[in-house]
Design a protein around this motif. Structure first.
Motif, PDB file in Angstrom:
ATOM      1  N   VAL A  49     -57.284  40.059 111.945  1.00 21.99           N
ATOM      2  CA  VAL A  49     -56.888  41.078 112.919  1.00 21.99           C
ATOM      3  C   VAL A  49     -55.597  40.672 113.624  1.00 21.99           C
ATOM      4  CG1 VAL A  49     -57.593  42.306 114.998  1.00 21.99           C
ATOM      5  CG2 VAL A  49     -59.280  41.783 113.231  1.00 21.99           C
ATOM      6  N   GLY A  50     -55.511  39.410 114.050  1.00 23.26           N
ATOM      7  CA  GLY A  50     -54.320  38.942 114.739  1.00 23.26           C
ATOM      8  C   GLY A  50     -53.083  39.039 113.864  1.00 23.26           C
ATOM      9  N   MET A  51     -53.199  38.662 112.612  1.00 19.30           N
ATOM     10  CA  MET A  51     -52.046  38.724 111.709  1.00 19.30           C
ATOM     11  C   MET A  51     -51.657  40.165 111.411  1.00 19.30           C
ATOM     12  SD  MET A  51     -51.169  35.705 111.506  1.00 19.30           S
ATOM     13  CE  MET A  51     -49.796  36.045 110.397  1.00 19.30           C
ATOM     14  N   ARG A  52     -52.640  41.066 111.353  1.00 21.18           N
ATOM     15  CA  ARG A  52     -52.303  42.478 111.126  1.00 21.18           C
ATOM     16  C   ARG A  52     -51.548  43.051 112.319  1.00 21.18           C
ATOM     17  NH1 ARG A  52     -57.302  45.960 109.402  1.00 21.18           N
ATOM     18  NH2 ARG A  52     -55.635  47.524 109.284  1.00 21.18           N
ATOM     19  N   LEU A  53     -51.933  42.661 113.546  1.00 24.35           N
ATOM     20  CA  LEU A  53     -51.199  43.095 114.726  1.00 24.35           C
ATOM     21  C   LEU A  53     -49.791  42.533 114.712  1.00 24.35           C
ATOM     22  CD1 LEU A  53     -51.000  44.456 117.480  1.00 24.35           C
ATOM     23  CD2 LEU A  53     -52.036  42.409 118.492  1.00 24.35           C
ATOM     24  N   PHE A  54     -49.662  41.255 114.361  1.00 22.91           N
ATOM     25  CA  PHE A  54     -48.339  40.633 114.292  1.00 22.91           C
ATOM     26  C   PHE A  54     -47.460  41.348 113.259  1.00 22.91           C
ATOM     27  CE2 PHE A  54     -45.512  37.489 112.313  1.00 22.91           C
ATOM     28  CZ  PHE A  54     -44.733  37.145 113.405  1.00 22.91           C
ATOM     29  N   ARG A  55     -48.016  41.656 112.105  1.00 25.20           N
ATOM     30  CA  ARG A  55     -47.243  42.358 111.072  1.00 25.20           C
ATOM     31  C   ARG A  55     -46.865  43.756 111.526  1.00 25.20           C
ATOM     32  NH1 ARG A  55     -50.863  39.775 107.375  1.00 25.20           N
ATOM     33  NH2 ARG A  55     -52.202  41.626 107.361  1.00 25.20           N
ATOM     34  N   LEU A  56     -47.748  44.398 112.270  1.00 23.86           N
ATOM     35  CA  LEU A  56     -47.474  45.746 112.762  1.00 23.86           C
ATOM     36  C   LEU A  56     -46.266  45.748 113.694  1.00 23.86           C
ATOM     37  CD1 LEU A  56     -48.951  48.457 112.277  1.00 23.86           C
ATOM     38  CD2 LEU A  56     -50.086  48.125 114.460  1.00 23.86           C
ATOM     39  N   VAL A  57     -46.251  44.819 114.654  1.00 26.83           N
ATOM     40  CA  VAL A  57     -45.119  44.722 115.580  1.00 26.83           C
ATOM     41  C   VAL A  57     -43.853  44.295 114.835  1.00 26.83           C
ATOM     42  CG1 VAL A  57     -44.247  43.577 117.649  1.00 26.83           C
ATOM     43  CG2 VAL A  57     -46.655  44.210 117.515  1.00 26.83           C
ATOM     44  N   GLY A 102     -37.358  49.636 112.617  1.00 25.58           N
ATOM     45  CA  GLY A 102     -36.920  50.592 113.627  1.00 25.58           C
ATOM     46  C   GLY A 102     -37.719  51.874 113.601  1.00 25.58           C
ATOM     47  N   GLU A 103     -38.875  51.888 112.916  1.00 25.53           N
ATOM     48  CA  GLU A 103     -39.717  53.058 112.839  1.00 25.53           C
ATOM     49  C   GLU A 103     -41.120  52.716 113.342  1.00 25.53           C
ATOM     50  OE1 GLU A 103     -39.698  54.383 108.837  1.00 25.53           O
ATOM     51  OE2 GLU A 103     -37.570  54.960 108.847  1.00 25.53           O
ATOM     52  N   LYS A 104     -41.810  53.740 113.810  1.00 25.76           N
ATOM     53  CA  LYS A 104     -43.153  53.499 114.340  1.00 25.76           C
ATOM     54  C   LYS A 104     -44.095  53.063 113.229  1.00 25.76           C
ATOM     55  CE  LYS A 104     -44.790  58.276 113.913  1.00 25.76           C
ATOM     56  NZ  LYS A 104     -45.291  59.458 114.640  1.00 25.76           N
ATOM     57  N   SER A 105     -45.068  52.246 113.599  1.00 24.40           N
ATOM     58  CA  SER A 105     -46.083  51.770 112.670  1.00 24.40           C
ATOM     59  C   SER A 105     -47.441  51.945 113.336  1.00 24.40           C
ATOM     60  CB  SER A 105     -45.871  50.301 112.303  1.00 24.40           C
ATOM     61  OG  SER A 105     -44.582  50.087 111.770  1.00 24.40           O
ATOM     62  N   GLU A 106     -48.456  52.189 112.516  1.00 22.90           N
ATOM     63  CA  GLU A 106     -49.791  52.341 113.079  1.00 22.90           C
ATOM     64  C   GLU A 106     -50.835  51.850 112.091  1.00 22.90           C
ATOM     65  OE1 GLU A 106     -50.822  56.448 113.845  1.00 22.90           O
ATOM     66  OE2 GLU A 106     -49.178  57.091 112.569  1.00 22.90           O
ATOM     67  N   LEU A 156     -59.748  49.672 117.220  1.00 27.81           N
ATOM     68  CA  LEU A 156     -58.562  50.161 117.908  1.00 27.81           C
ATOM     69  C   LEU A 156     -57.614  50.822 116.918  1.00 27.81           C
ATOM     70  CD1 LEU A 156     -57.736  47.128 120.243  1.00 27.81           C
ATOM     71  CD2 LEU A 156     -58.932  49.229 120.852  1.00 27.81           C
ATOM     72  N   HIS A 157     -57.129  51.993 117.302  1.00 26.74           N
ATOM     73  CA  HIS A 157     -56.018  52.598 116.564  1.00 26.74           C
ATOM     74  C   HIS A 157     -54.742  52.195 117.302  1.00 26.74           C
ATOM     75  CE1 HIS A 157     -53.061  55.726 115.534  1.00 26.74           C
ATOM     76  NE2 HIS A 157     -53.644  55.694 114.346  1.00 26.74           N
ATOM     77  N   VAL A 158     -53.961  51.324 116.689  1.00 19.71           N
ATOM     78  CA  VAL A 158     -52.785  50.744 117.337  1.00 19.71           C
ATOM     79  C   VAL A 158     -51.525  51.400 116.772  1.00 19.71           C
ATOM     80  CG1 VAL A 158     -51.485  48.642 117.823  1.00 19.71           C
ATOM     81  CG2 VAL A 158     -53.983  48.565 117.666  1.00 19.71           C
ATOM     82  N   ARG A 159     -50.664  51.863 117.670  1.00 19.77           N
ATOM     83  CA  ARG A 159     -49.370  52.431 117.275  1.00 19.77           C
ATOM     84  C   ARG A 159     -48.263  51.651 117.972  1.00 19.77           C
ATOM     85  NH1 ARG A 159     -48.069  58.764 117.631  1.00 19.77           N
ATOM     86  NH2 ARG A 159     -49.404  58.674 115.796  1.00 19.77           N
ATOM     87  N   CYS A 160     -47.290  51.194 117.201  1.00 26.83           N
ATOM     88  CA  CYS A 160     -46.143  50.475 117.738  1.00 26.83           C
ATOM     89  C   CYS A 160     -44.904  51.373 117.623  1.00 26.83           C
ATOM     90  CB  CYS A 160     -45.917  49.166 116.985  1.00 26.83           C
ATOM     91  SG  CYS A 160     -47.236  47.960 117.238  1.00 26.83           S
ATOM     92  N   VAL A 161     -44.186  51.512 118.747  1.00 30.58           N
ATOM     93  CA  VAL A 161     -43.026  52.402 118.798  1.00 30.58           C
ATOM     94  C   VAL A 161     -41.815  51.599 119.264  1.00 30.58           C
ATOM     95  CG1 VAL A 161     -42.086  54.511 119.811  1.00 30.58           C
ATOM     96  CG2 VAL A 161     -44.540  54.328 119.365  1.00 30.58           C
ATOM     97  N   PRO A 162     -40.671  51.695 118.558  1.00 34.53           N
ATOM     98  CA  PRO A 162     -39.467  50.977 119.006  1.00 34.53           C
ATOM     99  C   PRO A 162     -38.827  51.673 120.205  1.00 34.53           C
ATOM    100  CG  PRO A 162     -38.972  52.267 117.055  1.00 34.53           C
ATOM    101  CD  PRO A 162     -40.452  52.400 117.280  1.00 34.53           C
ATOM    102  N   GLU A 163     -38.260  50.873 121.111  1.00 37.52           N
ATOM    103  CA  GLU A 163     -37.534  51.402 122.275  1.00 37.52           C
ATOM    104  C   GLU A 163     -36.091  50.918 122.189  1.00 37.52           C
ATOM    105  OE1 GLU A 163     -40.900  51.805 125.686  1.00 37.52           O
ATOM    106  OE2 GLU A 163     -40.156  49.786 125.322  1.00 37.52           O
ATOM    107  N   SER A 190     -37.085  46.622 122.754  1.00 40.80           N
ATOM    108  CA  SER A 190     -38.494  46.291 122.969  1.00 40.80           C
ATOM    109  C   SER A 190     -39.365  47.127 122.046  1.00 40.80           C
ATOM    110  CB  SER A 190     -38.902  46.525 124.436  1.00 40.80           C
ATOM    111  OG  SER A 190     -38.685  47.882 124.797  1.00 40.80           O
ATOM    112  N   ILE A 191     -40.623  46.712 121.939  1.00 38.97           N
ATOM    113  CA  ILE A 191     -41.619  47.411 121.142  1.00 38.97           C
ATOM    114  C   ILE A 191     -42.787  47.759 122.060  1.00 38.97           C
ATOM    115  CG2 ILE A 191     -43.184  47.315 119.177  1.00 38.97           C
ATOM    116  CD1 ILE A 191     -40.271  47.237 118.366  1.00 38.97           C
ATOM    117  N   LEU A 192     -43.126  49.023 122.121  1.00 37.37           N
ATOM    118  CA  LEU A 192     -44.268  49.476 122.920  1.00 37.37           C
ATOM    119  C   LEU A 192     -45.481  49.626 122.002  1.00 37.37           C
ATOM    120  CD1 LEU A 192     -45.110  50.428 125.790  1.00 37.37           C
ATOM    121  CD2 LEU A 192     -44.719  52.762 124.996  1.00 37.37           C
TER     122      LEU A 192
END
Length: 487
Positions: free
Chosen positions: A199-207, A214-218, A232-239, A248-250
């Motif tokens: 799970v931790g590595m998947r979150l790291f890869r997502l960010v 430069g594109e959103k990932s989920e 958790l449904h996690v969405r990462c969005v570039p700022e 930054s990444i939200l």
């Protein structure tokens, strides 16, 4: 007024002797108010922007002293300190308030520095009206407060990371779940704070993917916080900044655990319904089988015995014509009744089903040709016999029967082929016709014939594929895993 004079402006903070020529009209082009103030606080020069800012005409404002505008300089000690600091090479910058002609007090930012003219020191004040800046700042602070209020009361997990994977912000729900304080969380490195598991590595890869592309990932992650497990449904969005660079990444995580539980409950309920429908269908088929046997064996046997008895009566009679005529009539009626019994028994469950799939399909083909007048070719494996359980044989028989019924009613076909192919893992049956076909998009979702076929195959974990085009006929393909042959 110094409109006809040429001023030398000290533009170097390290030397008072470096001068530049500054025409009067150039000072009127700048967006800031400019005052040139003498030692006695008199206004030696003002530009047009100063008049506009304070609401005076030029002749009205030039007669005033700087202390009339800058009220704090009316105190001699404050005025002396201001003059002293302004004469330093680096000058002085401060915020203050100036009085307009109508008495309104406005916030300003003042930059005062020494200005030497004809051997005497003057103070050049560059004054900026900061009302609009303050309004923008207040709006920004208000929006920031609204954002923080929204984020801090959100049911979602929200965190922001910089380009070095350091945490810049984490909302209270993140802090609560991780058991971390806001001060400790700020500056976290994602690589240091996440567990090095799947799970931790998947979150790291997502960010990381969001930062790199430069594109959103989920993605969906299953997180564990102490004894609590969450999906958790996690969405990462570039700022981005104003230059278009990622700063930054939200990351926003929504707890969908309950949604997944409901989906599993619905899936389990659907499975139970399918089992119930399958059981009911099997019971119905068993009942048909029982009724067909009873009708065929018991009633058919009785009728046959009755016919035999009437035949004996006819033979034993002393040949009265009326008895013979009546016996012939009754025998004809019994023959007709026996045929009706056989037809009903066959419709309930053809006897050929008890002999296996291939004999049942051969009988079905013959009946279809007899009733529809359409040619039908059946191709079955010759080398390897197709052996299935009674349930699978019955299901395939009913599906093929339904398909041939649809062809007879709607297809207007002249040729039909049924092809049976068996491999080690699956049984494939294709039913093709050269009829008028149809548009796949026009098929109603509540078409009971197709729904019945699909549901029957679902009960055996089989698949149904239909291909058709107007004028090109239709092909129905059934795929049944041979593991389904087990009862």
């Amino acid at each position: 007024m110094l409109s006809s004079e040429i001023f030398s402006l000290n533009v170097s903070k390290s030397s008072l002797n470096a001068r530049a020529i500054l025409p009067d009209f150039a000072l009127d082009k700048v967006n800031d108010a400019i005052y040139l103030v003498g030692h006695d606080s008199r206004l030696v020069y003002i530009n047009n922007k100063a008049c506009e800012m304070l609401g005076y005409k030029y002749q009205e404002l030039i007669r005033l002293s700087y202390s009339d505008v800058e009220g704090e300089l009316q105190d001699p000690d404050v005025a002396a300190l201001w003059w002293k600091l302004s004469l330093r090479p680096e000058g002085i910058r401060f915020t203050s308030q100036h009085r307009m002609k109508n008495g309104e007090i406005i916030p300003v930012e003042v930059s005062s520095s020494v200005y030497e003219h004809q051997g005497q020191n003057l103070v050049l004040c560059v004054v900026r009206d900061v009302r609009e800046l303050r309004q923008r700042t207040e709006r920004y602070l208000q929006q920031e407060q609204q954002f923080r209020s929204l984020v801090e009361n959100s049911p979602d997990l929200i965190a922001r990371f910089d380009t070095q994977m350091r945490c810049q912000y984490a909302n209270p729900l993140v802090l609560e779940l991780t058991g971390c304080s806001e001060e400790r969380a700020r500056g976290w490195r994602l690589t240091d704070s996440i567990p090095f598991d799947e799970v931790g590595m998947r979150l790291f890869r997502l960010v990381s993917n969001t930062l790199a592309s430069g594109e959103k990932s989920e993605a969906e992650l299953e997180a564990h916080y102490g004894k609590r497990s969450m999906v958790l449904h996690v969405r990462c969005v570039p700022e981005y900044d104003l230059k278009g660079d990622i700063v930054s990444i939200l990351a926003v995580g929504r707890d969908i655990s309950r949604l997944r539980e409901v989906e599993n409950e619905v899936r389990a309920a659907h499975y139970q319904l399918r089992l119930l429908a399958s059981k009911q269908q099997q019971q119905s088929e068993d009942e048909r089988k029982h009724l067909a046997r009873e009708i065929h064996d018991e009633l058919g046997q009785h009728l046959t015995s009755l016919r035999a008895g009437l035949s004996l009566i006819g033979m034993q009679a002393s040949s009265p014509s009326q008895v013979t005529q009546q016996v012939d009539y009754l025998m004809t009626l019994i023959d007709s009744t026996i045929q009706v019994v056989r037809d009903v028994s066959t419709r309930l469950r053809p006897n050929m089903l008890n002999m296996g799939l291939v004999p049942a399909l051969e009988w079905l083909r013959d009946e279809f040709v007899k009733t529809s007048g359409c040619s039908c070719m059946l191709i079955v494996p010759e080398t390897k016999p197709v052996t299935l359980c009674d349930r699978a044989v019955t299901t395939i028989f009913r599906v093929v029967q339904e398909s041939l019924t649809n062809i007879s009613r709607h297809a207007q076909a002249s040729k039909v082929s049924i092809i049976v192919q068996a491999s080690r893992d699956a049984l494939l049956i294709q039913i093709r016709d050269n009829g008028r076909g149809f548009q796949m998009q026009s098929v109603r979702s509540d078409a009971f014939g197709l729904l019945g076929i699909q549901e029957r195959m679902d009960m055996l974990d089989g698949q149904v594929t239909i291909n058709s085009q107007p004028g090109e006929g239709t092909q129905l393909e059934l795929t049944l895993p041979l593991s389904a042959k087990k009862p």
